[in-house]
Design an enzyme around this catalytic site. Structure first.
Site, PDB file in Angstrom:
ATOM      1  N   TYR A  97       0.837  -1.206   0.000  1.00 11.52           N
ATOM      2  CA  TYR A  97       0.000   0.000   0.000  1.00 11.52           C
ATOM      3  C   TYR A  97       0.875   1.261   0.000  1.00 11.52           C
ATOM      4  CZ  TYR A  97      -3.753   3.145   1.651  1.00 11.52           C
ATOM      5  OH  TYR A  97      -4.658   4.159   1.781  1.00 11.52           O
TER       6      TYR A  97
ATOM      7  N   LYS B 197       1.108   4.221  -2.857  1.00 11.53           N
ATOM      8  CA  LYS B 197       0.802   5.627  -2.547  1.00 11.53           C
ATOM      9  C   LYS B 197       2.020   6.527  -2.782  1.00 11.53           C
ATOM     10  CE  LYS B 197      -3.476   4.890  -1.451  1.00 11.53           C
ATOM     11  NZ  LYS B 197      -4.547   5.396  -2.318  1.00 11.53           N
TER      12      LYS B 197
HETATM   13  P1  NAD Z   1     -13.211   2.806   1.048  1.00  8.27           P
HETATM   14  O1  NAD Z   1     -12.772   1.390   1.048  1.00  8.27           O
HETATM   15  O2  NAD Z   1     -14.324   3.222   1.931  1.00  8.27           O
HETATM   16  O3  NAD Z   1     -13.558   3.291  -0.441  1.00  8.27           O
HETATM   17  C1  NAD Z   1     -12.769   2.938  -1.536  1.00  8.27           C
HETATM   18  C2  NAD Z   1     -13.646   2.934  -2.740  1.00  8.27           C
HETATM   19  O4  NAD Z   1     -12.872   2.523  -3.881  1.00  8.27           O
HETATM   20  C3  NAD Z   1     -14.801   1.932  -2.607  1.00  8.27           C
HETATM   21  O5  NAD Z   1     -15.996   2.547  -3.021  1.00  8.27           O
HETATM   22  C4  NAD Z   1     -14.388   0.813  -3.555  1.00  8.27           C
HETATM   23  O6  NAD Z   1     -15.509   0.125  -4.112  1.00  8.27           O
HETATM   24  C5  NAD Z   1     -13.638   1.592  -4.619  1.00  8.27           C
HETATM   25  N1  NAD Z   1     -12.767   0.710  -5.394  1.00  8.27           N
HETATM   26  C6  NAD Z   1     -11.845  -0.165  -4.916  1.00  8.27           C
HETATM   27  N2  NAD Z   1     -11.280  -0.816  -5.941  1.00  8.27           N
HETATM   28  C7  NAD Z   1     -11.839  -0.343  -7.066  1.00  8.27           C
HETATM   29  C8  NAD Z   1     -11.677  -0.616  -8.449  1.00  8.27           C
HETATM   30  N3  NAD Z   1     -10.802  -1.534  -8.873  1.00  8.27           N
HETATM   31  N4  NAD Z   1     -12.421   0.068  -9.353  1.00  8.27           N
HETATM   32  C9  NAD Z   1     -13.305   1.001  -8.941  1.00  8.27           C
HETATM   33  N5  NAD Z   1     -13.514   1.308  -7.646  1.00  8.27           N
HETATM   34  C10 NAD Z   1     -12.798   0.636  -6.734  1.00  8.27           C
HETATM   35  O7  NAD Z   1     -11.901   3.654   1.337  1.00  8.27           O
HETATM   36  P2  NAD Z   1     -11.681   5.191   1.727  1.00  8.27           P
HETATM   37  O8  NAD Z   1     -11.161   5.189   3.110  1.00  8.27           O
HETATM   38  O9  NAD Z   1     -12.849   6.022   1.347  1.00  8.27           O
HETATM   39  O10 NAD Z   1     -10.440   5.502   0.763  1.00  8.27           O
HETATM   40  C11 NAD Z   1     -10.527   6.273  -0.429  1.00  8.27           C
HETATM   41  C12 NAD Z   1      -9.120   6.539  -0.912  1.00  8.27           C
HETATM   42  O11 NAD Z   1      -8.401   7.253   0.104  1.00  8.27           O
HETATM   43  C13 NAD Z   1      -8.300   5.275  -1.180  1.00  8.27           C
HETATM   44  O12 NAD Z   1      -7.456   5.472  -2.289  1.00  8.27           O
HETATM   45  C14 NAD Z   1      -7.477   5.120   0.076  1.00  8.27           C
HETATM   46  O13 NAD Z   1      -6.305   4.396  -0.147  1.00  8.27           O
HETATM   47  C15 NAD Z   1      -7.206   6.574   0.419  1.00  8.27           C
HETATM   48  N6  NAD Z   1      -6.850   6.814   1.809  1.00  8.27           N
HETATM   49  C16 NAD Z   1      -7.710   6.486   2.817  1.00  8.27           C
HETATM   50  C17 NAD Z   1      -7.302   6.719   4.128  1.00  8.27           C
HETATM   51  C18 NAD Z   1      -8.176   6.395   5.308  1.00  8.27           C
HETATM   52  O14 NAD Z   1      -7.705   6.543   6.428  1.00  8.27           O
HETATM   53  N7  NAD Z   1      -9.420   5.994   5.122  1.00  8.27           N
HETATM   54  C19 NAD Z   1      -6.036   7.258   4.402  1.00  8.27           C
HETATM   55  C20 NAD Z   1      -5.205   7.570   3.343  1.00  8.27           C
HETATM   56  C21 NAD Z   1      -5.629   7.340   2.052  1.00  8.27           C
END
Ligand code: NAD
Length: 248
Positions: free
Chosen positions: A156, A160
């Protein structure tokens, strides 16, 4: 303030969490919103209805962001439906955590493909469209662990960190064509993704955050709104941490 009025935004993976908050925030700011999702489960239709009720156009498209051919097809359809794309948010992402010593090739490939190749797919296909329109804003969802690394998340963190190098390079290539590319590096944001982490890990993270709380999807959406809008018109190739001071 309708600072995105007349613009069309595309947000990947937007049926929940941070992507959903961004789609809603952009719509509130007057943008028409196209979004993608991976699996049909009613959430896309619900989001379409909620956003359409806000008085802008909105449509969800089922497409695996990691699949180049599917991305080409979906972008073609979005252009047919909306006529333009001014803002792209590469938000779709997954985790498949594990220590390196126990990590399988499948865990590595799935995370790199979904988190990093997906951004290449959408950016590669949309940049020529933005260049013809003489401008655009691309926002890639990185993470604080892409900046600092994290034990148990080498796949991951690499995906990133890769997004940061990718964004800075495309910012340099496309700046002369008026296309800005930036990353948001969220810290610990309360979504389904982080609720899957063990309770002790979530508590430890929250205690170590100077602002003493996890972030909300809306905290991240506010940064996305700034980067999508002309308020950030002289900002490109940057990483904005949204982490309550975790990475300061
Ligand atoms: P989440 O799991 O709630 O949402 C992720 C979304 O991406 C989901 O709707 C999922 O269906 C969609 N997805 C996954 N694989 C996919 C694909 N192959 N094609 C289309 N859609 C796809 O996660 P989140 O926490 O809302 O995270 C959103 C983004 O932010 C991600 O890139 C995650 O890595 C990043 N992020 C999140 C956090 C955190 O603390 N939640 C921290 C840093 C970065």
């Amino acid at each position: 303030m309708k600072i995105l009025k007349g613009k069309t935004a595309l947000v990947t993976g937007a049926t929940r969490g941070i992507g959903k908050a961004i789609a809603m925030k952009f719509a509130e700011a007057g943008a028409n919103v196209a979004f993608t999702y991976r699996q049909k489960n009613g959430a896309a239709e619900e989001l379409e209805a909620t956003i359409t009720a806000m008085g802008v156009n909105c449509k969800g498209y089922a497409a695996d962001a990691a699949d180049y051919a599917a991305t080409e097809a979906v972008v073609k359809q979005i252009i047919a439906d909306f006529g333009r794309i001014d803002i792209l948010v590469n938000n779709a992402g997954i985790t498949k955590d594990g220590l390196l010593m126990r990590m399988s090739e499948e865990q590595w490939d799935a995370v790199i493909t979904t988190n990093l190749k997906s951004a290449f797919n959408f950016t590669r296909i949309i940049v020529p469209i933005m260049a013809k329109q003489r401008g655009g804003s691309i926002i890639n969802m990185s993470s604080v662990v892409g900046v600092s690394g994290n034990a148990g998340q080498c796949n991951y963190s690499a995906s990133k960190a890769g997004l940061i190098g990718f964004s800075k390079s495309v910012a340099k290539e496309m700046g002369p064509r008026g296309i800005r590319v930036n990353c948001i590096a969220p810290g610990f944001i309360q979504t389904d993704m982080t609720s899957a982490l063990p309770e002790e890990m979530r508590e430890a993270w929250a205690k170590s955050i100077p602002l003493r709380r996890g972030g909300t999807p809306e905290d991240v959406a506010n940064v996305a709104l700034f980067l999508a809008s002309d308020l950030s018109s002289y900002i490109t190739g940057q990483v904005i941490n949204c982490c309550g001071g975790m990475n300061c």
